[in-house]
Design an enzyme around this catalytic site. Structure first.
Site, PDB file in Angstrom:
ATOM      1  N   TRP A 103      38.280  46.321  43.428  1.00  0.00           N
ATOM      2  CA  TRP A 103      38.638  44.934  43.711  1.00  0.00           C
ATOM      3  C   TRP A 103      40.145  44.786  43.868  1.00  0.00           C
ATOM      4  CZ3 TRP A 103      34.726  42.724  45.605  1.00  0.00           C
ATOM      5  CH2 TRP A 103      33.446  42.903  45.088  1.00  0.00           C
ATOM      6  N   ASP A 173      43.386  38.516  38.664  1.00  0.00           N
ATOM      7  CA  ASP A 173      41.983  38.382  39.039  1.00  0.00           C
ATOM      8  C   ASP A 173      41.167  38.590  37.763  1.00  0.00           C
ATOM      9  OD1 ASP A 173      39.382  38.608  39.846  1.00  0.00           O
ATOM     10  OD2 ASP A 173      39.715  40.225  41.296  1.00  0.00           O
ATOM     11  N   LYS A 197      30.154  35.737  37.248  1.00  0.00           N
ATOM     12  CA  LYS A 197      30.018  36.741  36.192  1.00  0.00           C
ATOM     13  C   LYS A 197      30.055  36.091  34.811  1.00  0.00           C
ATOM     14  CE  LYS A 197      31.291  40.010  39.474  1.00  0.00           C
ATOM     15  NZ  LYS A 197      32.308  40.205  40.494  1.00  0.00           N
TER      16      LYS A 197
HETATM   17  C1  LIG Z   1      32.946  40.498  41.564  1.00  0.00           C
HETATM   18  C2  LIG Z   1      34.416  40.607  41.630  1.00  0.00           C
HETATM   19  C3  LIG Z   1      35.133  40.199  42.761  1.00  0.00           C
HETATM   20  C4  LIG Z   1      34.473  39.670  44.001  1.00  0.00           C
HETATM   21  O1  LIG Z   1      34.068  38.384  43.805  1.00  0.00           O
HETATM   22  P1  LIG Z   1      33.438  37.472  44.966  1.00  0.00           P
HETATM   23  O2  LIG Z   1      33.281  36.184  44.246  1.00  0.00           O
HETATM   24  O3  LIG Z   1      32.149  38.113  45.380  1.00  0.00           O
HETATM   25  O4  LIG Z   1      34.399  37.389  46.067  1.00  0.00           O
HETATM   26  C5  LIG Z   1      36.516  40.298  42.717  1.00  0.00           C
HETATM   27  N1  LIG Z   1      37.151  40.777  41.627  1.00  0.00           N
HETATM   28  C6  LIG Z   1      36.486  41.189  40.532  1.00  0.00           C
HETATM   29  C7  LIG Z   1      37.242  41.714  39.360  1.00  0.00           C
HETATM   30  C8  LIG Z   1      35.109  41.116  40.496  1.00  0.00           C
HETATM   31  O5  LIG Z   1      34.441  41.508  39.402  1.00  0.00           O
END
Ligand SMILES: *Cc1c(COP(=O)(O)O)cnc(C)c1O
Length: 362
Positions: A103, A173, A197
């Protein structure tokens, strides 16, 4: 109704049972409104109080001050990979990225379209099996911001404390560990997280940012991509993901009623602790994939079995046992148990029991 299984999915992921039941109760007709939340105008009084209450509860839980904006956006964390550099990179047009997984790599890739990206640290040559140490970082004190990923969902590493970046704004993030414990928001310039999540359903992206940074958003940006527009319009420039905002609101109430973030952190430490103990006490039958134990995630727990055949067998038999979503990401292999806030300790205990029996038999 069919009984629920233990859902170890990395995302979209398990929601608190109480939240699902509450949403079910209100699904057909919300309180006195006479209609579902999905059917009502986002400009009406009822939804206005839902979104305001969610923001207020989030601010209370994380102790977010008035100098920070809270935005409810769409497009997932993936759109933030672009919005962060588009808004925050100018005028310096260079940024630092700590690359600790897939990511983070994707975030850096989008930033390169906007300006110069300095990879301030990476462990890619070790398949991201640990985090770079503070003294391995090569930070640029003139960077417009430093971007990092607090929890690496795929590789099972997690920062226990924020990297030290001096006066440069820290951008995080936090898609897979937001609200898993209390944070000092003042350390951050901006935090973003896709909801699916640890917060609620997919379709909503949370952004918490220092208002000062809104001044960087240039007028030439496309309207939806401009943080300042969203902030000025209280996340209502266009139709927000209304139902997702409502469910996140329920999750925030659930957090408040279950010991707040400190209570949640204690539970998360306990859940991860007993699972890592089971891995570490298995005479190397199960092996954690993270090479530095201090970097182990308490959200996504990754481990391997002695070989591919046993891994396949583990996955099919665990599914029959009512444990779902345990397949590791293809870039790591093995098993990944995602045990976010809403994942019950009973599910972790069931997995440990299954692991012990599986080891005995094999
Ligand atoms: C799942 C995830 C993403 C992607 O998220 P989307 O909402 O599908 O764009 C980005 N960064 C991390 C750390 C993730 O776990």
């Amino acid at each position: 109704m069919k009984k629920r299984i233990f859902n170890f999915s990395a995302g979209p992921a398990v929601l608190p049972e109480e939240v699902l039941l509450e949403a079910q109760k209100e699904f057909y007709s919300y309180k006195e409104a006479g209609m579902s939340v999905m059917e009502m105008s986002h400009r009406g009084k009822v939804f206005d109080s839902i979104i305001k209450e969610a923001e207020k509860d989030l601010r209370t839980l994380l102790n977010i001050g008035d100098d920070y904006a809270v935005l409810f956006l769409q497009g997932g964390a993936t759109l933030q990979f672009s919005m962060v550099p588009l808004n925050l990179m100018p005028p310096v047009n260079k940024a630092d990225y700590i690359v600790t997984g897939s990511w983070a790599k994707k975030a850096a890739k989008e930033a390169k379209r906007v300006g110069a990206v300095n990879i301030a640290g990476t462990t890619e040559s070790e398949n991201f099996s640990r985090l770079p140490k503070q003294n391995e970082l090569k930070l640029d004190s003139e960077a417009s911001y430093v971007h990092y990923t607090s929890n690496n969902t795929i590789f099972g590493t997690q920062y226990k404390t924020e990297p030290e970046v001096g006066n440069v704004p820290l951008v995080c993030d936090a898609s897979s560990d937001i609200l898993h414990k209390m944070l000092d928001i003042n350390k951050y310039g901006l935090i973003y997280a896709g909801a699916q999540k640890n917060l609620g359903p997919s379709g909503l992206t949370l952004v918490i940012m220092k208002k000062e940074l809104l001044e960087r958003s240039g007028d030439s940006l496309h309207t939806y991509l401009n943080y300042k527009i969203h902030a000025e319009n209280d996340s209502m420039y266009n139709t927000p993901p209304t139902f997702a905002v409502y469910v996140v609101g329920l999750v925030l109430k659930w957090l408040q009623n279950n010991g707040g973030l400190n209570g949640m952190y204690e539970k998360n430490l306990k859940k991860a602790g007993i699972l890592y103990d089971a891995i570490d006490n298995s005479n190397d039958f199960y092996k954690g994939t993270v090479t530095n134990k201090d970097d182990r995630s308490i959200m996504n727990i990754c481990f391997t079995l002695p070989n591919e055949d046993l891994t396949k067998k583990f996955l099919s038999e665990s599914a029959e046992f009512g444990l779902s979503g345990l397949k590791g990401h293809r870039s790591v292999g093995g098993i990944r148990a995602s045990i976010y806030n809403a994942f019950p300790i009973e599910g972790v205990e069931a997995l440990i029991k299954f692991m012990k029996e599986f080891k005995e038999k094999n």
